[in-house]
Design an enzyme around this catalytic site. Structure first.
Site, PDB file in Angstrom:
ATOM      1  N   ARG A   7     -18.158  62.638 -23.789  1.00  0.00           N
ATOM      2  CA  ARG A   7     -19.522  62.075 -23.754  1.00  0.00           C
ATOM      3  C   ARG A   7     -19.487  60.570 -23.985  1.00  0.00           C
ATOM      4  NH1 ARG A   7     -20.923  66.902 -26.523  1.00  0.00           N
ATOM      5  NH2 ARG A   7     -21.088  65.843 -28.530  1.00  0.00           N
ATOM      6  N   LYS A  58     -28.993  55.572 -32.401  1.00  0.00           N
ATOM      7  CA  LYS A  58     -29.981  54.906 -31.543  1.00  0.00           C
ATOM      8  C   LYS A  58     -31.388  55.469 -31.734  1.00  0.00           C
ATOM      9  CE  LYS A  58     -29.585  55.673 -27.111  1.00  0.00           C
ATOM     10  NZ  LYS A  58     -30.809  56.398 -26.692  1.00  0.00           N
ATOM     11  N   ARG A 103     -20.827  73.850 -35.395  1.00  0.00           N
ATOM     12  CA  ARG A 103     -20.919  73.792 -33.928  1.00  0.00           C
ATOM     13  C   ARG A 103     -19.512  73.772 -33.355  1.00  0.00           C
ATOM     14  NH1 ARG A 103     -24.513  68.723 -34.404  1.00  0.00           N
ATOM     15  NH2 ARG A 103     -23.532  68.156 -32.430  1.00  0.00           N
ATOM     16  N   ARG A 146     -19.544  65.980 -38.387  1.00  0.00           N
ATOM     17  CA  ARG A 146     -20.892  66.552 -38.411  1.00  0.00           C
ATOM     18  C   ARG A 146     -20.914  67.918 -37.725  1.00  0.00           C
ATOM     19  NH1 ARG A 146     -25.302  63.044 -35.468  1.00  0.00           N
ATOM     20  NH2 ARG A 146     -24.538  61.537 -37.011  1.00  0.00           N
ATOM     21  N   ARG A 195     -30.973  53.752 -16.274  1.00  0.00           N
ATOM     22  CA  ARG A 195     -29.627  54.323 -16.377  1.00  0.00           C
ATOM     23  C   ARG A 195     -28.745  53.949 -15.179  1.00  0.00           C
ATOM     24  NH1 ARG A 195     -28.359  58.109 -20.153  1.00  0.00           N
ATOM     25  NH2 ARG A 195     -30.050  59.031 -21.363  1.00  0.00           N
TER      26      ARG A 195
END
Length: 214
Positions: free
Chosen positions: A156, A25, A145, A139, A100
């Site tokens: 999420r 996005k 990470r 990724r 939102r």
């Protein structure tokens, strides 16, 4: 659908973009901003700019964020109102991260309605959840990470779906929703977006300028 109408002043477009984490996005928002000559109005950027500049609203936001709380609708609305009054946003914008909540949707309706304006379209980047999770997990592993687990990534995605579904339903009912497949190369997705917007009569700056000359 609300009773507001678009004004006749020259403008790029008044758009909103939504998409799940990992849908690209941010990348597409930057491209739309450049191609259509409208600012990418991100609430995250607005918050950071106000905090950095120490504005009265920024001070309030910082206190709330530092306390680990959510920024209330009233404060978010005030910050967005200020941003949309800036010169670069008067004739068009791309909202990213706002609204939102349904309360923010109604606030935005009123804000634009007072100016005789309305949104021209709501872009929804659609992406298969498993594909996005796979992409983000890979990724995260490549970037080391370790805390960004598949479970956290799926959570999420679920939060995004839960929070945005009511908003998407509202804009779909108003006939404003523009669904675009968000998977694929950056250029490929950008081309889909351009075609989808053109189908609504929303053209990039270069094409609008050429039509006005003709």
């Amino acid at each position: 659908m609300t009773g507001v109408v678009n004004d006749s002043s020259p403008k790029g477009a008044r758009l909103l973009i939504v998409g799940p984490p990992g849908s690209g996005k941010g990348t597409q928002a930057a491209r739309i901003s450049s191609a259509y000559g409208i600012p990418d109005v991100s609430t995250g950027d607005i918050f950071r700019a106000n905090i950095k500049n120490g504005t009265p609203l920024g001070v309030q936001v910082k206190e709330i964020v530092d306390a680990g709380d959510y920024v209330p609708d009233s404060l978010t609305n005030a910050l967005v109102t200020e941003r949309l009054e800036e010169d670069d946003a008067r004739n068009g914008f791309l909202l990213d991260g706002y609204p939102r909540t349904l309360e923010q949707v109604h606030y935005l309706d009123g804000l634009l309605g007072k100016k005789g304006q309305s949104l021209d379209g709501v872009i929804q980047l659609v992406a298969d959840r498993d594909e996005v999770v796979s992409r983000l997990t890979k990724r995260a592993q490549e970037q080391g990470r370790v805390d960004d687990s598949e479970e956290a990534i799926r959570h999420r995605q679920e939060v995004y779906l839960r929070e945005t579904s009511p908003l998407i339903d509202v804009y779909r009912d108003r006939g404003l929703l523009i669904e675009v497949d968000g998977l694929g190369g950056v250029d490929e997705v950008a081309s889909r977006l351009t075609r989808a917007l053109a189908d609504r009569g929303i053209l990039p700056t270069a094409e609008r300028d050429s039509e006005s000359v003709a």
